[in-house]
Design a protein around this motif. Sequence first.
Motif, short mmCIF file in Angstrom:
data_model
loop_
_atom_site.label_atom_id
_atom_site.label_comp_id
_atom_site.label_asym_id
_atom_site.label_seq_id
_atom_site.Cartn_x
_atom_site.Cartn_y
_atom_site.Cartn_z
N ALA A 165 0.83 -1.21 0.00
CA ALA A 165 0.00 0.00 0.00
C ALA A 165 0.87 1.26 0.00
CB ALA A 165 -0.92 -0.01 1.21
N GLN A 166 1.94 1.23 0.76
CA GLN A 166 2.82 2.40 0.86
C GLN A 166 3.61 2.64 -0.42
OE1 GLN A 166 5.11 1.51 4.35
NE2 GLN A 166 3.34 1.70 5.73
N SER A 167 3.71 1.60 -1.27
CA SER A 167 4.48 1.74 -2.50
C SER A 167 3.73 2.46 -3.61
CB SER A 167 4.89 0.35 -3.01
OG SER A 167 3.77 -0.35 -3.55
N LEU A 168 2.42 2.67 -3.42
CA LEU A 168 1.60 3.25 -4.49
C LEU A 168 1.81 4.75 -4.62
CD1 LEU A 168 -1.71 1.29 -3.87
CD2 LEU A 168 -0.19 1.08 -5.84
N PRO A 169 1.76 5.26 -5.87
CA PRO A 169 1.84 6.71 -6.07
C PRO A 169 0.58 7.40 -5.58
CG PRO A 169 1.35 5.60 -8.14
CD PRO A 169 1.64 4.52 -7.14
N PRO A 170 0.68 8.68 -5.19
CA PRO A 170 -0.50 9.40 -4.67
C PRO A 170 -1.68 9.39 -5.64
CG PRO A 170 1.52 10.64 -4.28
CD PRO A 170 1.90 9.50 -5.16
N GLY A 171 -1.41 9.40 -6.94
CA GLY A 171 -2.48 9.46 -7.93
C GLY A 171 -3.33 8.21 -7.99
N ALA A 172 -2.89 7.15 -7.29
CA ALA A 172 -3.64 5.89 -7.31
C ALA A 172 -4.76 5.88 -6.29
CB ALA A 172 -2.70 4.73 -7.06
N LYS A 173 -4.70 6.75 -5.32
CA LYS A 173 -5.69 6.75 -4.26
C LYS A 173 -7.07 7.16 -4.76
CE LYS A 173 -2.60 5.74 -1.12
NZ LYS A 173 -2.59 4.43 -0.44
N GLY A 174 -8.08 6.46 -4.28
CA GLY A 174 -9.45 6.82 -4.60
C GLY A 174 -9.98 6.27 -5.91
N LEU A 175 -9.18 5.48 -6.62
CA LEU A 175 -9.67 4.89 -7.87
C LEU A 175 -10.88 4.00 -7.59
CD1 LEU A 175 -6.34 3.81 -9.60
CD2 LEU A 175 -7.97 5.48 -10.49
N ARG A 176 -11.87 4.08 -8.46
CA ARG A 176 -13.07 3.27 -8.34
C ARG A 176 -12.86 1.99 -9.15
NH1 ARG A 176 -17.11 4.95 -10.61
NH2 ARG A 176 -18.75 4.38 -9.13
#
Length: 292
Positions: A165-176
Amino acid sequence: MMSRVFFFRWAVALTLSSAGVLHAAGVQVTDDRGVTVALPQPPQRIVSVLPSLTETVCELGQCHRLVGVDRYSNHPAPVRALPQVGGGIDPNIEAIVALKPDVVLMATSSRGVQRLESLGVKVLAMEPKSSADAQRVMGKLGQLLEVPDAERIWRAIDAGVSAAAQSLPPGAKGLRVYYEVSAGGYAAGTKSFIGEMMARLGLQNVVTPAMGPFPRVNPEYVVRTNPDLIMIGARNVQGLESRPGWRSIRALREQRVCVFTADESDVLVRPGPRMAEAARLMARCITEKGAR
């Protein structure tokens, strides 16, 4: 003289017990049905009829105790050489009995539980559906097999999920996201272990909590929810764009579809020791296809 004999017998019994030769108390584990399974000693011959349970036994370092598995248990590699006893839903009762197991591990939903018990076979029925279930099952199997560090093993798995989870870029958050688990439109709901993992990765599941852990979803529902990203196995991906209205879904228009191989799908749909690996597979999918 009698006191000396008594003392000698007591000393021998204490020595044998300390060496693990005596198991007077035996082993008792309560399964997901609330049934307490009692054994005179930790089982040495185990048949597992659920892949996640097979993998958990092996993760606990006890693969050598398995004498038979279901047709879908394929990890780790050594279990592929074991006798197969049918599937979880349709186990081969005669084949299981012939293996003379000390205990059989199977799902609570299996039709074989009562029949095996009627034949005098010990059955431990467990069916993990959530992350908490997977943790609890590992603890119970650790208890059954007398593996003292089951909780440590689970903490390492959970830490791996957090790291993904920590490895993900900020732009990945909230994807449906819509995750299709199997053919027929069965999806991962928020209350399933897959849905829980999606939440830990910062994703928004288009399947609502009220729909249950693994609901069968109407194709029109997916069109209406219009997910940003679709996750699906290679076994089910054929004809995806020909589903009514699906060409209009954002994920298909923008080619944001992650197709997992058969081996990857096995990792993703089994609530057990490979959940950290499953999180990494999801994270890779999100990074490659979903990050905005």
